[in-house]
Design a protein around this motif. Structure first.
Motif, short mmCIF file in Angstrom:
data_model
loop_
_atom_site.label_atom_id
_atom_site.label_comp_id
_atom_site.label_asym_id
_atom_site.label_seq_id
_atom_site.Cartn_x
_atom_site.Cartn_y
_atom_site.Cartn_z
N VAL A 1 10.61 5.60 -2.39
CA VAL A 1 10.77 4.72 -3.83
C VAL A 1 9.60 4.66 -4.67
CG1 VAL A 1 11.23 2.37 -4.61
CG2 VAL A 1 12.41 3.28 -2.70
N GLY A 2 8.37 4.85 -4.06
CA GLY A 2 7.06 4.88 -4.91
C GLY A 2 7.09 6.36 -5.77
N VAL A 3 7.44 7.32 -5.02
CA VAL A 3 7.63 8.69 -5.59
C VAL A 3 8.55 8.56 -6.88
CG1 VAL A 3 8.21 11.16 -5.54
CG2 VAL A 3 6.80 10.00 -3.81
N LEU B 1 0.76 -1.19 0.01
CA LEU B 1 0.01 0.06 0.06
C LEU B 1 0.83 1.12 0.08
CD1 LEU B 1 -2.69 1.35 -0.09
CD2 LEU B 1 -2.97 1.06 2.36
N PRO B 2 1.70 1.55 0.94
CA PRO B 2 2.51 2.80 0.94
C PRO B 2 3.34 3.13 -0.58
CG PRO B 2 3.00 1.51 3.09
CD PRO B 2 2.28 0.61 1.93
N LEU B 3 3.83 1.84 -0.97
CA LEU B 3 4.61 2.08 -2.26
C LEU B 3 3.63 2.46 -3.34
CD1 LEU B 3 7.35 1.56 -3.93
CD2 LEU B 3 6.55 -0.66 -4.38
N LEU B 4 2.55 1.65 -3.51
CA LEU B 4 1.47 1.83 -4.59
C LEU B 4 0.97 3.21 -4.44
CD1 LEU B 4 -0.10 0.98 -7.02
CD2 LEU B 4 -1.66 -0.14 -5.46
N LEU C 1 8.96 4.68 5.26
CA LEU C 1 9.51 6.37 4.76
C LEU C 1 10.11 5.88 3.47
CD1 LEU C 1 8.90 9.05 5.56
CD2 LEU C 1 11.12 9.01 6.62
N VAL C 2 10.95 4.85 3.44
CA VAL C 2 11.66 4.38 2.09
C VAL C 2 10.78 4.04 1.02
CG1 VAL C 2 13.56 2.73 1.23
CG2 VAL C 2 14.04 4.18 3.28
N GLN C 3 9.75 3.28 1.45
CA GLN C 3 8.75 2.82 0.36
C GLN C 3 8.06 3.91 -0.25
OE1 GLN C 3 6.07 -0.49 1.05
NE2 GLN C 3 6.76 -0.69 3.05
#
Length: 425
Positions: free
Chosen positions: A257-259, A184-187, A252-254
């Motif tokens: 990376v998503g951005v 979810l955070p990455l997407l 936070l890193v997820q």
């Protein structure tokens, strides 16, 4: 769940009551599942319940588990040890409120063990107080209330309405789709970045893309985990604090990376990841009303009983007021520390009243106003955009403010706790 001891100790008189052990293990599991804001109160709560039923307990805590040891009423060598596991979250605070009433009834001797077990089972099975549509609205309002802190512009409000609604839809869908929840955070960061870069941040006139993205991602930013980790470390809870800190950084890193994936997919340059704000055009009344929207969104998003909204709004305004006044006089770090001290002291004092909700519920909305995690997100994305000085400045502020919040929460709790209770701990 076998007791430890010698064969001579196998009589029932030397064994903890099985129903008491079951109750204490389930109580620990439920408290652990609601412990996204920290585990420091779990040992105290379970210990009080164990003492009330004549079964002294000890707990060895980690953020996602606990080892519970229960002794029988009489002095005896046999102890039952149970391992409890649960994923810590902050999304069902209605259960936290209900648990306070149960523990208080046990403390007062008004709730014998059979009744306590039945009440705990009822709390475990409580349906969410608000349906998925209300949670969707809550997360959207949560983002909208936060938007003016990033940029006090109507464009920011409009962009956040769309991006926040999309993030809310993903969060609600993840409740029903476990595989989606894992990513979810990455997407969320990836899709919000794509929408922002392609639609809402095509010109610098509307401010930096990072500032437009952040309100919609604030629900996923682990600011609460970062500050809870720092508070646990400062209180001497090394294991739980260190593990929670690593987990917060991972989340936070997820997002980061998503951005970056969103930047790559749109063919944009990372140089577009700046966070210069556009010229403000929101009236003051809109900024004032933003905190009302934010508090209503928090109540709906985190399943807090709606009757508590006025009290939580008052604590939000007190926190914002203290932070603003002290910041003007002594700087941002001092303002954040003072606001955290006042918030923690008020939450501690109010939570002692039987009619008031527990401390974590009182802390949450005011705590979010201190906007910790967004600084980390801003720092990482700005750094990735090649804006080295601005990126490291944000990251340095993150470290300073996380520490200020953690120390402020600990100081506020200490100042508002009676000396006799401090001596027991």
């Amino acid at each position: 769940m076998e007791p430890t001891g010698t064969p001579d100790d196998d009589s029932a008189a030397y064994r903890p009551d099985g129903q008491a052990v079951d109750f204490l293990a389930r109580l620990t599991r439920l408290l652990l599942s609601c412990s996204g804001e920290g585990t420091h109160l779990i040992e105290q709560t379970v210990g009080r319940a164990g003492d009330a039923f004549g079964h002294p307990t000890t707990l060895l805590m980690v953020p996602e588990g606990a080892v519970l040891s229960v002794r029988p009423p009489a002095p005896a060598p046999t102890t039952v040890t149970v391992t409890v596991r649960a994923v810590p979250e902050v999304f069902r605070l209605d259960r936290v409120v209900a648990l306070k009433d149960l523990v208080r009834a046990i403390d007062d001797g008004r709730c014998p063990l059979p009744r306590a077990r039945a009440e705990l089972a009822r709390i475990e099975e409580l349906p969410a107080p608000y349906g998925p549509w209300w949670k969707l609205a809550g997360i959207t309002l949560f983002a909208l209330g936060f938007a003016p802190l990033m940029q006090p512009t109507w464009w920011e409000i409009g962009a956040t309405a769309v991006l926040g609604l999309w993030s809310a839809a993903l969060a609600v869908a993840a409740d029903r789709l476990p595989r989606l929840a894992l990513l979810l955070p990455l997407l969320a960061a990836f899709t919000v970045a794509v929408l922002t870069l392609e639609i809402f941040a095509r010109t610098p006139v509307h401010g930096g893309p990072v500032l437009i993205m952040l309100p919609a991602l604030f629900f996923f930013v682990p600011g609460d985990y970062l500050s809870a980790a720092a508070a646990e470390l400062s209180a001497g809870l090394m294991t739980t604090g260190a593990i929670r800190l690593v987990y917060a950084v991972f989340l936070l890193v997820q997002l980061y990376v998503g951005v970056l994936l969103g930047v790559a997919v749109t063919g944009s340059s990372t140089r577009r990841l700046f966070d210069v704000a556009a010229a403000a055009d929101l009236p003051r009344w809109a900024l004032f009303c933003g905190w009302i929207i934010f508090t209503v969104g928090t109540v709906l998003a985190f399943a807090i009983p709606y009757r508590l909204a006025p009290l939580l709004l008052l604590l939000v305004y007190v926190t914002v007021g203290v932070q603003s006044l002290v910041t003007k006089a002594a700087g941002e770090v001092a303002g954040t520390f003072a606001a955290a001290v006042v918030l923690a002291a008020l939450a501690n004092l109010l939570s002692r009243r039987p009619s008031m909700p527990p401390r974590p519920v009182l802390l949450l909305p005011g705590f979010f106003t201190l906007t910790v995690g967004s600084l980390g997100m801003r720092g990482l994305t700005t750094l990735a955009g090649g804006h080295v000085i601005a990126g490291f400045t944000d990251l340095l502020k993150l470290v300073s403010i996380v520490t200020a919040i953690a120390l402020g929460l600990v100081a506020g709790a200490v100042l508002s706790t009676p000396r006799r209770q401090l001596a027991r701990h």
